[in-house]
Design a protein around this motif. Structure first.
Motif, PDB file in Angstrom:
ATOM      1  N   LEU A 149      25.070 -28.155  60.430  1.00  0.00           N
ATOM      2  CA  LEU A 149      26.167 -27.294  59.851  1.00  0.00           C
ATOM      3  C   LEU A 149      25.622 -26.319  58.896  1.00  0.00           C
ATOM      4  N   GLY A 150      24.830 -26.918  57.763  1.00  0.00           N
ATOM      5  CA  GLY A 150      24.204 -25.957  56.793  1.00  0.00           C
ATOM      6  C   GLY A 150      23.231 -24.953  57.512  1.00  0.00           C
ATOM      7  N   GLU A 151      22.377 -25.363  58.334  1.00  0.00           N
ATOM      8  CA  GLU A 151      21.591 -24.282  58.856  1.00  0.00           C
ATOM      9  C   GLU A 151      22.086 -23.438  59.685  1.00  0.00           C
ATOM     10  N   ALA A 152      23.442 -23.636  60.169  1.00  0.00           N
ATOM     11  CA  ALA A 152      24.262 -22.595  60.811  1.00  0.00           C
ATOM     12  C   ALA A 152      24.399 -21.519  59.868  1.00  0.00           C
ATOM     13  N   VAL A 153      24.925 -21.790  58.582  1.00  0.00           N
ATOM     14  CA  VAL A 153      25.252 -20.609  57.634  1.00  0.00           C
ATOM     15  C   VAL A 153      24.093 -20.148  56.932  1.00  0.00           C
ATOM     16  N   GLY A 154      23.010 -21.186  56.604  1.00  0.00           N
ATOM     17  CA  GLY A 154      21.937 -20.669  55.796  1.00  0.00           C
ATOM     18  C   GLY A 154      21.090 -19.676  56.685  1.00  0.00           C
ATOM     19  N   LEU A 174      14.554 -21.964  49.274  1.00  0.00           N
ATOM     20  CA  LEU A 174      13.400 -22.987  50.000  1.00  0.00           C
ATOM     21  C   LEU A 174      12.817 -23.474  48.688  1.00  0.00           C
ATOM     22  N   CYS A 175      12.487 -22.729  47.765  1.00  0.00           N
ATOM     23  CA  CYS A 175      12.033 -23.191  46.648  1.00  0.00           C
ATOM     24  C   CYS A 175      12.589 -24.208  45.707  1.00  0.00           C
ATOM     25  N   LEU A 176      13.884 -24.139  45.868  1.00  0.00           N
ATOM     26  CA  LEU A 176      14.981 -25.140  45.367  1.00  0.00           C
ATOM     27  C   LEU A 176      15.116 -26.504  46.119  1.00  0.00           C
ATOM     28  N   SER A 177      15.040 -26.200  47.460  1.00  0.00           N
ATOM     29  CA  SER A 177      15.409 -27.227  48.449  1.00  0.00           C
ATOM     30  C   SER A 177      14.432 -28.059  48.821  1.00  0.00           C
ATOM     31  N   VAL A 178      13.243 -27.487  48.754  1.00  0.00           N
ATOM     32  CA  VAL A 178      11.866 -28.258  49.593  1.00  0.00           C
ATOM     33  C   VAL A 178      11.593 -29.718  48.344  1.00  0.00           C
ATOM     34  N   PRO A 179      11.594 -29.285  47.073  1.00  0.00           N
ATOM     35  CA  PRO A 179      11.216 -30.359  46.120  1.00  0.00           C
ATOM     36  C   PRO A 179      12.394 -31.272  46.302  1.00  0.00           C
ATOM     37  N   VAL A 180      13.606 -30.788  46.285  1.00  0.00           N
ATOM     38  CA  VAL A 180      14.645 -31.909  46.558  1.00  0.00           C
ATOM     39  C   VAL A 180      14.376 -32.704  47.686  1.00  0.00           C
ATOM     40  N   ALA A 212      22.017 -28.720  51.570  1.00  0.00           N
ATOM     41  CA  ALA A 212      23.305 -28.671  50.764  1.00  0.00           C
ATOM     42  C   ALA A 212      22.982 -27.559  49.540  1.00  0.00           C
ATOM     43  N   VAL A 213      21.697 -27.897  48.989  1.00  0.00           N
ATOM     44  CA  VAL A 213      21.458 -27.256  47.803  1.00  0.00           C
ATOM     45  C   VAL A 213      21.153 -25.683  48.250  1.00  0.00           C
ATOM     46  N   GLN A 214      20.220 -25.520  49.380  1.00  0.00           N
ATOM     47  CA  GLN A 214      19.853 -24.333  49.931  1.00  0.00           C
ATOM     48  C   GLN A 214      20.883 -23.462  50.171  1.00  0.00           C
TER      49      GLN A 214
END
Length: 459
Positions: A149-154, A174-180, A212-214
């Protein structure tokens, strides 16, 4: 940052060059590498748990890949449509593209998630090499469904921003989400900081939190960049429904092309599950590396297609298009050489990167090297042709060529090689190279005919 889409260099010069492609491509490339790199990292972290855990994540990822591929397919179609709209400078066209694209993407995501929940477990049980692999794969997939669902929007928002020249924004997400993703996965896989050790399922939880962060960041940036479109009255057609149908009509051949590629890839991945455990583990390891390094050439081709779409929307003449494409093609050759070097480094480092795996598995990875050194060149050149033809609206031809190569050659050849002839894993991987050689003459002949340069995007 500005609150309106950034105009690309292609809008202000007669003949863009490879430098302009690079300006668009490098943020998209790093974003795509991060995206595929997450799979590589997950595989690397899970590899410490052994071949069984690695096979489970490979099987679950293959099934989820069907739906993620469908989302990506329609997002790529929207990206081309938005680039054409941006080239015309028509705000109503832009508004129609983002609204219709988002509606389609969310619908595809919901349908796909429901299908996985209903059919995922039986498919895993039928294909898993052992009951333990099946159990781990089911646990991973049940959690990973939330990522869809997140990827559908992102993915939809990222495609809109890329087509409008805001390619750095998806990279920032992605710089935000990958480290998470990495931190949460490490903690939950191994049970650090007093948390439970979830093993393979921990990697799935990390992906859910990261997406979710992305998405939150992308939605915030979309409002900043395209919020003014809410004030635009009307749709490209008389109503939103008719606008949606027109967008869908344009998108279907493009989406079918990408979806066919994704589905055929996942079908082959499921067939690989019937190889020996060591062979399947080797294919599970090398596939993300091929995808991750291949994004260098693929994103270069996509950026080329975006600029071609904008130039056609501006009704530039053939000389401008020829000069631009020649420059972009030279850059594509350099990109392919870079991909070959990266894959060389991966294969030569297999013993160090995957020391927890058996010698046989690592030996298979090293044996892939001759194929991987050649593959980027025909693959990159075919990608330039395909994205240029799509940008002009020649979507049916591209779709037919891809679909025939995949379903009349790659999938049946893989099935015969694995299920009937029991060929070695290196020969199985070489089928990907032969597929590119098969498409090469048909793609390049179509491009050289030059009809794509006379496309009327405004129609």
């Amino acid at each position: 940052m500005s609150t309106k889409p950034t105009k690309l260099p292609a809008r202000t010069v007669d003949a863009p060059t490879a430098r302009h492609v690079f300006t668009l491509a490098w943020p998209m490339t790093i974003k795509a590498i991060f995206l595929h790199g997450t799979v590589v990292i997950d595989a690397y972290l899970v590899a410490a748990l052994g071949e069984t855990a690695l096979a489970a994540i490979g099987l679950a990822a293959a099934i989820a890949g069907f739906v993620l591929g469908a989302i990506q397919a329609f997002s790529n179609a929207m990206q081309i449509r938005t680039a054409q709209a941006f080239g015309t400078g028509n705000a109503v066209y832009l508004k129609s593209a983002v609204a219709a694209g988002m509606a389609i993407s969310i619908a595809v995501g919901i349908i796909g998630m429901v299908a996985i929940l209903l059919l995922g477990a039986p498919v895993i049980s039928a294909l898993a090499p052992s009951a333990e692999v099946a159990m781990l794969a089911r646990n991973y997939l049940a959690i990973f469904c939330l990522v869809i669902l997140g990827e559908a929007v992102g993915q939809c928002i990222s495609s809109y921003l890329n087509a409008c020249g805001e390619t750095k924004v998806p990279l920032y997400s992605l710089c935000l989400s990958v480290p998470v993703n990495v931190v949460v996965s490490i903690v939950l896989i191994h049970g650090y900081w007093g948390l439970p050790a979830l093993g393979v399922a921990g990697a799935a939880v990390g992906s859910v939190i990261a997406v979710a962060v992305q998405v939150a960041f992308l939605v915030f940036r979309l409002v900043k960049v395209a919020g003014h479109l809410r004030q635009i009255r009307g749709w490209r057609e008389l109503s939103f429904v008719r606008t949606l149908l027109r967008h869908l009509t344009f998108s279907l051949p493009i989406a079918a092309t990408f979806l066919s590629a994704a589905v055929s890839t996942q079908v082959c991945a499921l067939i690989y599950a019937k190889m020996s455990l060591n062979e399947f583990a080797a294919m599970t390891l090398i596939a993300p590396w091929i995808n991750m390094t291949g994004t260098v050439g693929m994103q270069w081709a996509i950026a080329t297609g975006i600029i071609v779409a904008q130039l056609l929307g501006q009704q530039k003449d053939s000389a401008v298009l020829d000069r631009f494409l020649s420059s972009a093609w030279r850059g594509a050759i350099i990109a392919s050489a870079g991909v070959a070097v990266l894959l060389l480094m991966v294969c030569l480092s297999a013993n160090t990167l995957y020391s927890d795996l058996s010698i046989e598995t690592r030996g298979f990875v090293l044996a892939f090297l001759p194929i991987l050194l050649i593959l980027p060149f025909p693959k990159g050149s075919n990608a330039i042709c395909g994205n240029t033809l799509r940008a002009s609206g020649d979507t049916i031809y591209v779709m037919n060529l891809f679909v025939m190569a995949q379903w009349m050659f790659r999938v049946p050849a893989t099935a015969l090689a694995v299920l009937y002839f029991d060929l070695g894993v290196v020969l199985v991987l070489s089928i990907q190279l032969w597929e590119e050689f098969l498409k090469f003459p048909a793609f390049h002949r179509r491009l050289l005919l030059g009809k794509w340069k006379r496309a009327q995007i405004s129609d």
